[in-house]
Design a protein around this motif. Structure first.
Motif, PDB file in Angstrom:
ATOM      1  N   UNK A  33       0.841  -1.195   0.000  1.00 16.11           N
ATOM      2  CA  UNK A  33       0.000   0.000   0.000  1.00 16.11           C
ATOM      3  C   UNK A  33       0.877   1.247   0.000  1.00 16.11           C
ATOM      4  N   UNK A  35       0.219   5.317   1.178  1.00 15.76           N
ATOM      5  CA  UNK A  35      -0.626   6.325   1.790  1.00 15.76           C
ATOM      6  C   UNK A  35       0.165   7.631   1.773  1.00 15.76           C
ATOM      7  N   UNK A  43      -3.933  10.697   7.474  1.00 19.18           N
ATOM      8  CA  UNK A  43      -3.328   9.770   6.529  1.00 19.18           C
ATOM      9  C   UNK A  43      -4.381   9.369   5.498  1.00 19.18           C
ATOM     10  N   UNK A  45      -5.350   7.081   1.985  1.00 15.91           N
ATOM     11  CA  UNK A  45      -5.047   5.940   1.133  1.00 15.91           C
ATOM     12  C   UNK A  45      -4.809   6.404  -0.304  1.00 15.91           C
ATOM     13  N   UNK A  48      -3.554   0.240  -3.388  1.00 15.77           N
ATOM     14  CA  UNK A  48      -3.155  -1.074  -2.887  1.00 15.77           C
ATOM     15  C   UNK A  48      -2.724  -1.920  -4.075  1.00 15.77           C
ATOM     16  N   UNK A  55      -4.923  -3.227  -6.869  1.00 11.83           N
ATOM     17  CA  UNK A  55      -6.178  -3.793  -6.381  1.00 11.83           C
ATOM     18  C   UNK A  55      -7.243  -2.715  -6.229  1.00 11.83           C
ATOM     19  N   UNK A  56      -6.796  -1.589  -5.734  1.00 14.14           N
ATOM     20  CA  UNK A  56      -7.723  -0.478  -5.518  1.00 14.14           C
ATOM     21  C   UNK A  56      -6.912   0.810  -5.501  1.00 14.14           C
ATOM     22  N   UNK A  99      -7.163  -7.525   2.810  1.00 12.07           N
ATOM     23  CA  UNK A  99      -8.462  -7.227   3.364  1.00 12.07           C
ATOM     24  C   UNK A  99      -8.425  -6.710   4.777  1.00 12.07           C
ATOM     25  N   UNK A 100      -9.601  -6.525   5.273  1.00  9.15           N
ATOM     26  CA  UNK A 100      -9.762  -5.982   6.603  1.00  9.15           C
ATOM     27  C   UNK A 100      -9.220  -6.950   7.646  1.00  9.15           C
ATOM     28  N   UNK A 101      -8.956  -6.446   8.800  1.00  5.09           N
ATOM     29  CA  UNK A 101      -8.487  -7.218   9.948  1.00  5.09           C
ATOM     30  C   UNK A 101      -7.082  -7.754   9.762  1.00  5.09           C
ATOM     31  N   UNK A 102      -6.404  -7.303   8.767  1.00  4.44           N
ATOM     32  CA  UNK A 102      -5.013  -7.688   8.608  1.00  4.44           C
ATOM     33  C   UNK A 102      -4.133  -6.501   8.962  1.00  4.44           C
ATOM     34  N   UNK A 103      -3.223  -6.734   9.857  1.00  5.30           N
ATOM     35  CA  UNK A 103      -2.359  -5.643  10.295  1.00  5.30           C
ATOM     36  C   UNK A 103      -1.501  -5.144   9.149  1.00  5.30           C
ATOM     37  N   UNK A 104      -1.559  -3.857   8.935  1.00  6.11           N
ATOM     38  CA  UNK A 104      -0.672  -3.226   7.979  1.00  6.11           C
ATOM     39  C   UNK A 104       0.485  -2.602   8.742  1.00  6.11           C
ATOM     40  N   UNK A 106       3.569  -0.098   8.644  1.00  6.37           N
ATOM     41  CA  UNK A 106       3.951   1.113   7.925  1.00  6.37           C
ATOM     42  C   UNK A 106       5.448   1.359   8.004  1.00  6.37           C
TER      43      UNK A 106
ATOM     44  N   UNK B  32     -13.702  -3.523  10.666  1.00  4.95           N
ATOM     45  CA  UNK B  32     -12.403  -3.639  11.325  1.00  4.95           C
ATOM     46  C   UNK B  32     -11.978  -2.238  11.697  1.00  4.95           C
ATOM     47  N   UNK B  36      -4.049   3.503  15.461  1.00  3.95           N
ATOM     48  CA  UNK B  36      -2.625   3.620  15.189  1.00  3.95           C
ATOM     49  C   UNK B  36      -2.029   4.736  16.044  1.00  3.95           C
ATOM     50  N   UNK B  44       2.860   5.416  11.158  1.00  9.69           N
ATOM     51  CA  UNK B  44       1.861   4.920  12.109  1.00  9.69           C
ATOM     52  C   UNK B  44       2.145   3.468  12.476  1.00  9.69           C
ATOM     53  N   UNK B  93     -11.930  -0.197   8.160  1.00 11.08           N
ATOM     54  CA  UNK B  93     -11.761  -0.940   6.911  1.00 11.08           C
ATOM     55  C   UNK B  93     -12.942  -1.875   6.766  1.00 11.08           C
ATOM     56  N   UNK B  97     -12.906  -5.664   0.861  1.00 13.16           N
ATOM     57  CA  UNK B  97     -12.090  -4.713   0.111  1.00 13.16           C
ATOM     58  C   UNK B  97     -10.633  -5.133   0.191  1.00 13.16           C
ATOM     59  N   UNK B  98      -9.785  -4.275  -0.272  1.00 12.63           N
ATOM     60  CA  UNK B  98      -8.384  -4.645  -0.427  1.00 12.63           C
ATOM     61  C   UNK B  98      -7.544  -4.297   0.782  1.00 12.63           C
ATOM     62  N   UNK B  99      -8.191  -3.951   1.878  1.00 10.04           N
ATOM     63  CA  UNK B  99      -7.439  -3.569   3.058  1.00 10.04           C
ATOM     64  C   UNK B  99      -7.262  -2.078   3.189  1.00 10.04           C
TER      65      UNK B  99
END
Lengths: 115, 113
Positions: A33, A35, A43, A45, A48, A55-56, A99-104, A106, B32, B36, B44, B93, B97-99
């Motif tokens: 990603x 940002x 921040x 977006x 991705x 993806x987006x 997707x959601x619930x996945x730690x990104x 940075x 979700x 941060x 973050x 989120x 979607x793609x996160x």
């Protein structure tokens, strides 16, 4: 602990010039990603990227922006012809799964200043 | 619909006090909600996150309270310490979607010794 790295930490460029911001995501991560954070603002977006495809993308991510994974480790953001309003901190992030619930995770960011 | 609204913009708390930061969202597809923490010059870093199937999640001194019907969630920092002084962002989120993370405006927290 694995971390996302970004280079350069600071970049100053003239309006209209091309810049490439580089990121090395965490090695087993597959989702990447970008940002940005304009000074004092939230921040936002940008894009991705997975499996060598976008993806987006947000409406900020217009034709002046492009992303690439040129090899197995780097992930780059290119701004083709910089504008004054592109001045911001740009953060790369990566995650193991989508997707959601996945730690990104940075990176520390690249501060871009367009003069 | 995609916005996450965060308040207050800044917060000053005495050491040992409770810091409370609030966020609200409109998009019911969000499922979700991470918080941060950002220190000056750094990116973050995930602090704590919650899914809407629970109303509260606690990790050490940090607690997220979640109110699904009101579409609001908040971060509570108990026994606030000077080392907690940072900018805090809530985010959201959606599944499928793609996160992409939608961030709130951020809260600058200062904990006075």
């Amino acid at each position: 602990e694995p971390e996302v790295t970004q280079t350069p930490s600071h970049q100053v460029t003239q309006m209209g010039q091309e810049v490439i911001l580089r990121c090395v995501p965490i090695s087993n991560h597959l989702y990447f990603y970008w940002y940005r954070q304009i000074l004092g603002q939230k921040v936002e977006f940008l894009v991705s990227f997975y499996n060598n495809e976008i993806s987006e993308k947000s409406e900020i991510f217009d034709d002046q922006f492009s992303v690439e994974r040129p090899d197995g480790s780097n992930f780059t953001l290119k701004i083709r012809s910089t504008k004054l309003e592109d001045s911001a901190m740009y953060f790369c992030a990566s995650s193991e799964n989508p997707g959601a619930a996945e730690t990104q995770y940075f990176g520390p960011g690249t501060r871009l200043l367009v003069l | 619909q995609q916005q996450v609204k965060q308040s207050p913009q800044s917060l000053i708390v005495q050491k040992g006090g409770i810091s409370i930061i609030n966020c609200a969202y409109e998009n019911t597809a969000f499922d979700y909600f991470p918080w941060y923490q950002q220190f000056p010059g750094k990116g973050p870093a995930l602090l704590i996150a919650i899914r809407p199937d629970v109303s509260e999640k606690k990790e050490g001194r940090f607690t997220i309270s979640f109110n699904k019907s009101a579409k609001q969630f908040s971060l509570h920092i108990m026994d606030s310490q000077p080392g907690d002084s940072a900018t805090y962002f809530c985010a959201a989120s959606g599944s499928g979607n793609t996160g992409k993370l939608i961030f709130g405006q951020g809260t600058t927290l200062q904990v006075k010794p």
